[in-house]
Write a protein that holds these residues in place. Sequence first.
Motif, PDB file in Angstrom:
ATOM      1  N   MET A  40       1.231  -1.095  -0.211  1.00 41.45           N
ATOM      2  CA  MET A  40      -0.360   0.424  -0.193  1.00 41.45           C
ATOM      3  C   MET A  40       1.158   1.858  -0.099  1.00 41.45           C
ATOM      4  SD  MET A  40      -3.256  -0.625  -0.318  1.00 41.45           S
ATOM      5  CE  MET A  40      -4.253   1.301   1.284  1.00 41.45           C
ATOM      6  N   CYS A  61     -11.155  -1.121   0.578  1.00 46.51           N
ATOM      7  CA  CYS A  61      -9.579  -1.297   0.826  1.00 46.51           C
ATOM      8  C   CYS A  61      -9.744  -1.594   2.152  1.00 46.51           C
ATOM      9  CB  CYS A  61      -8.891  -0.252   0.152  1.00 46.51           C
ATOM     10  SG  CYS A  61      -7.188  -0.035   1.087  1.00 46.51           S
ATOM     11  N   LYS A  86      -2.193   3.841   5.236  1.00 45.43           N
ATOM     12  CA  LYS A  86      -3.257   4.612   5.058  1.00 45.43           C
ATOM     13  C   LYS A  86      -3.251   5.388   4.075  1.00 45.43           C
ATOM     14  CE  LYS A  86      -6.786   3.858   8.133  1.00 45.43           C
ATOM     15  NZ  LYS A  86      -7.566   3.215   9.701  1.00 45.43           N
ATOM     16  N   GLN A  90      -4.190   4.535   0.522  1.00 44.21           N
ATOM     17  CA  GLN A  90      -5.851   4.698  -0.293  1.00 44.21           C
ATOM     18  C   GLN A  90      -6.193   5.377  -1.105  1.00 44.21           C
ATOM     19  OE1 GLN A  90      -8.953   2.621   2.778  1.00 44.21           O
ATOM     20  NE2 GLN A  90      -7.308   4.060   4.341  1.00 44.21           N
ATOM     21  N   VAL A  93      -5.334   4.209  -4.124  1.00 42.50           N
ATOM     22  CA  VAL A  93      -5.739   2.618  -4.958  1.00 42.50           C
ATOM     23  C   VAL A  93      -7.168   3.435  -5.935  1.00 42.50           C
ATOM     24  CG1 VAL A  93      -8.104   1.260  -4.433  1.00 42.50           C
ATOM     25  CG2 VAL A  93      -5.318   1.698  -3.222  1.00 42.50           C
ATOM     26  N   LEU A 109     -13.143   3.036   1.218  1.00 37.91           N
ATOM     27  CA  LEU A 109     -12.158   2.708   1.436  1.00 37.91           C
ATOM     28  C   LEU A 109     -12.323   2.730   3.161  1.00 37.91           C
ATOM     29  CD1 LEU A 109     -10.378   6.193   0.264  1.00 37.91           C
ATOM     30  CD2 LEU A 109     -10.067   3.738  -0.886  1.00 37.91           C
ATOM     31  N   THR A 111     -11.617   3.388   7.326  1.00 34.29           N
ATOM     32  CA  THR A 111     -11.360   4.655   8.722  1.00 34.29           C
ATOM     33  C   THR A 111     -11.578   3.865   9.361  1.00 34.29           C
ATOM     34  OG1 THR A 111     -12.892   6.173   8.808  1.00 34.29           O
ATOM     35  CG2 THR A 111     -11.054   6.355   6.667  1.00 34.29           C
ATOM     36  N   ILE A 132      -8.476  11.029   5.237  1.00 36.51           N
ATOM     37  CA  ILE A 132      -9.165  10.101   4.563  1.00 36.51           C
ATOM     38  C   ILE A 132     -10.619  10.641   4.445  1.00 36.51           C
ATOM     39  CG2 ILE A 132     -10.564   8.501   4.037  1.00 36.51           C
ATOM     40  CD1 ILE A 132      -7.260   7.497   5.799  1.00 36.51           C
ATOM     41  N   ALA A 151     -16.400   5.642   2.416  1.00 39.98           N
ATOM     42  CA  ALA A 151     -15.238   5.104   3.551  1.00 39.98           C
ATOM     43  C   ALA A 151     -16.381   4.389   4.751  1.00 39.98           C
ATOM     44  CB  ALA A 151     -15.089   6.658   4.083  1.00 39.98           C
TER      45      ALA A 151
END
Length: 200
Positions: A40, A61, A86, A90, A93, A109, A111, A132, A151
Motif C-alpha cells: 500500500m 480497501c 493508510k 488508499q 488505490v 475505503l 478508516t 481520508i 469510506a
Amino acid sequence: MEILVIGGHGTIGKRVVKILMEKAKVIIGGRTQGDVVVDMADSTSIKNMFEEIGMVDAVVCIAGEAKWGHFEDLTEEDYYIGLKSKLMGQVNVVRVGQQYVKEGGSFTLTTGILADDPVVRTASAAMVNGGIHSFVKAASLELKKGHRLNAVTAGMVEDAYEKYKDYFPGHNPIPMKKVVNGYIRSIFGKGNGEIIRIYD
C-alpha cells in the motif's frame, strides 16, 4: 460481478470477503498473501496489482497502517508511516484504480472511529483517518464514469475487542455483522461521498 478486496485476510477483511463471496467473485489483495500481492505504501505496486487483475466492478480497501504512540514520542518519520501507507495508499488505490474500475463501479475505503473520537496515543492514526474522510468527500465530486467513492468507519470491532479494549476504555464492541453491512451498503447501494459510521 468481480470485487477486489485489499486486506481481505485481516480481522474485518475476512468477514467482508465471506459475505461478498455469496454475491460476487472476490479477488483478495494483500501485502504477504492473497490472489495478488500489493504494498500500500508503493504506488507502483498498486498499479502493478491492477495491471495483473484487470478490470473489476468494485474495489474495497481494508488495509494500511499507521503508527501508534504518545504524542511526545512520535517522530516525523513515525507520521510518514501512516501518511504513506493508510492515507496515500488508499488515495492511490482510487487515483490509479479509477482506470481499472468498470463504469458505474465503486471504491470503498476504510478508516475508523479515531477520526471522530480519538484516544490517547492516536495523534497520527486519527490525523490519517480524518484526512481520508476529507479526501472521500472531495474526490467523490469529481469521479468519472459513474464511479462512487465512500469510506466505512467503525468503532472498536467485536473481533478485535479483547486485543485493543484497554486502549478504548468504555467503548462498546461493534458487532461484526453491523461492520460488514457498512461495506455492503457502500458497494451495492447508491451513496457517493459518504462516511458510513458504524459506531455505538
